[in-house]
Design an enzyme around this catalytic site. Structure first.
Site, PDB file in Angstrom:
ATOM      1  N   HIS A  89      18.527  51.425  85.096  1.00 21.97           N
ATOM      2  CA  HIS A  89      19.408  51.042  83.981  1.00 21.97           C
ATOM      3  C   HIS A  89      20.587  50.202  84.476  1.00 21.97           C
ATOM      4  O   HIS A  89      20.979  49.222  83.846  1.00 21.97           O
ATOM      5  CB  HIS A  89      19.918  52.272  83.231  1.00 21.97           C
ATOM      6  CG  HIS A  89      18.802  53.095  82.638  1.00 21.97           C
ATOM      7  ND1 HIS A  89      18.993  54.347  82.130  1.00 21.97           N
ATOM      8  CD2 HIS A  89      17.476  52.834  82.486  1.00 21.97           C
ATOM      9  CE1 HIS A  89      17.832  54.822  81.688  1.00 21.97           C
ATOM     10  NE2 HIS A  89      16.901  53.933  81.897  1.00 21.97           N
ATOM     11  N   HIS A 104      14.024  50.210  74.784  1.00 22.01           N
ATOM     12  CA  HIS A 104      14.295  50.840  76.083  1.00 22.01           C
ATOM     13  C   HIS A 104      13.262  50.409  77.127  1.00 22.01           C
ATOM     14  O   HIS A 104      13.594  50.275  78.309  1.00 22.01           O
ATOM     15  CB  HIS A 104      14.349  52.371  75.981  1.00 22.01           C
ATOM     16  CG  HIS A 104      14.853  52.964  77.274  1.00 22.01           C
ATOM     17  ND1 HIS A 104      16.192  52.987  77.602  1.00 22.01           N
ATOM     18  CD2 HIS A 104      14.185  53.453  78.344  1.00 22.01           C
ATOM     19  CE1 HIS A 104      16.328  53.488  78.815  1.00 22.01           C
ATOM     20  NE2 HIS A 104      15.125  53.775  79.292  1.00 22.01           N
ATOM     21  N   ASP A 155      14.140  48.930  80.757  1.00 17.58           N
ATOM     22  CA  ASP A 155      13.563  49.423  82.014  1.00 17.58           C
ATOM     23  C   ASP A 155      12.839  48.311  82.776  1.00 17.58           C
ATOM     24  O   ASP A 155      12.981  48.193  84.003  1.00 17.58           O
ATOM     25  CB  ASP A 155      12.541  50.535  81.732  1.00 17.58           C
ATOM     26  CG  ASP A 155      13.181  51.898  81.579  1.00 17.58           C
ATOM     27  OD1 ASP A 155      14.356  52.071  81.957  1.00 17.58           O
ATOM     28  OD2 ASP A 155      12.485  52.808  81.079  1.00 17.58           O
ATOM     29  N   HIS A 195       7.123  52.126  85.201  1.00 19.35           N
ATOM     30  CA  HIS A 195       7.791  51.732  86.445  1.00 19.35           C
ATOM     31  C   HIS A 195       6.810  51.348  87.552  1.00 19.35           C
ATOM     32  O   HIS A 195       7.059  50.412  88.312  1.00 19.35           O
ATOM     33  CB  HIS A 195       8.697  52.851  86.938  1.00 19.35           C
ATOM     34  CG  HIS A 195       9.867  53.083  86.030  1.00 19.35           C
ATOM     35  ND1 HIS A 195      10.785  52.096  85.734  1.00 19.35           N
ATOM     36  CD2 HIS A 195      10.256  54.174  85.338  1.00 19.35           C
ATOM     37  CE1 HIS A 195      11.696  52.581  84.893  1.00 19.35           C
ATOM     38  NE2 HIS A 195      11.402  53.840  84.634  1.00 19.35           N
TER      39      HIS A 195
HETATM   40 ZN   LIG Z   1      14.865  54.068  81.349  1.00 18.93          ZN
END
Ligand SMILES: [Zn+2]
Length: 294
Positions: free
Chosen positions: A82, A239, A243, A266
């Site tokens: 973040h 969001h 990310d 991720h």
């Molecule tokens: Zn996040």
């Protein structure tokens, strides 16, 4: 005229400070972000470990389950995405991030506190010309039903598409051109989200121990536990863009290209960054002329 792609490297005008608990460790940390000279990049400094410094680049990525963790010579910095997202979106090329623990504070689960503080203190241009990675031909990475791709473009934009069989989510898709203004109003406020039925298993695995309704949207089977409303009807996909940009910041340079992602996370984000950096025939390193920068 609105200058969205600066010609020179940038840093913060003055230091800024945050404190709070980490999402996964639940441990308190104090953090200070300091201005840094051109060429330094984004560097974490562990005050509790003799000022050990760790460069925020994809070569340092260690773990990518539920957050992005960097490691160098056994020293960790966890949940960096973040903060890196806000720095990258606002065009901070150089900064030293001092931390007295190993997880970045989660604050309210979004990048809004970082974004507001950085914009409040302001950004200064340094002397060195900023070099960009300009995408010359598309690169696509696919894995099961997930994919990430990048295409040539004159500025950076991100598109994300997600599908979750949940009444608050469903199918969401959004594309945003990354400028400081767009990021601040459209992306930075979007919060982390997770599923209540996973909390126990995650905590048993040492994760989300600092998680609460103050720093995450917690979804139940049919709704959410939070009593406040969503910040946007499609806060979830926003969001995901936040990310993705935080992981994309591990490129270590600003990029001119159109990035698209479908149901990624991720692990795929960071693998894409590594693949792109090593696919040098897909991009060139450029500086901008005044006409291109405007
Ligand atoms: Zn996040």
């Amino acid at each position: 005229m609105h200058n969205t792609v600066p010609m020179r490297e940038q840093t913060l005008k003055t230091p800024i400070e945050f404190s709070g608990v980490g999402l996964h460790t639940g441990q308190a940390a104090m953090m200070r972000i300091l201005p840094a000279p051109a060429g330094k990049g984004i560097v974490f400094r562990r005050l509790d470990l003799d000022n050990f410094e760790l460069q925020a680049d994809v070569g340092s990525v260690e773990r990518v389950a539920y957050a992005t963790t960097l490691m160098s010579r056994g020293v960790w910095i966890s949940t960096v995405e973040h903060l890196l997202s806000a720095l990258y979106a606002l065009g901070v090329d150089n900064a030293i991030i001092e931390l007295d623990n190993f997880e970045v504070p989660i604050l309210d689960g979004s990048a809004l506190p970082y974004t507001e503080a950085i914009r409040q203190t302001g950004i200064v241009q340094l002397q060195a010309p900023r070099s960009y990675i300009r995408i010359e031909k598309p690169l696509v990475l696919e894995e099961n039903n997930k994919s990430i791709a990048i295409y040539p473009a004159d500025s950076l934009s991100l598109e994300y598409e997600i599908g979750f069989p949940h009444p608050l989510i469903g199918h969401q898709k959004l594309e945003v051109k990354i400028t400081p203004e767009n990021y601040s109003t459209l992306i930075a406020p979007a919060r982390t989200f997770g599923f209540y039925h996973e909390v126990e298993a995650l905590q048993a695995a040492g994760l989300v121990r600092g998680g609460s309704l103050e720093n995450a949207i917690v979804l139940t089977e049919t709704g959410m536990l939070n009593e406040t409303s969503l910040r946007y009807p499609d806060e979830f996909v926003r969001h995901k863009i936040l990310d993705l940009l935080g992981d994309f910041a591990l490129m270590g340079q600003q990029v001119l290209g159109r990035l698209t992602a479908n149901r990624a996370g991720h692990a795929l984000h960071t693998r894409f960054v590594a693949t792109l950096l090593s696919s040098a025939t897909h991009w060139s390193s450029v500086t901008l002329t005044p006409a291109e920068a405007l």
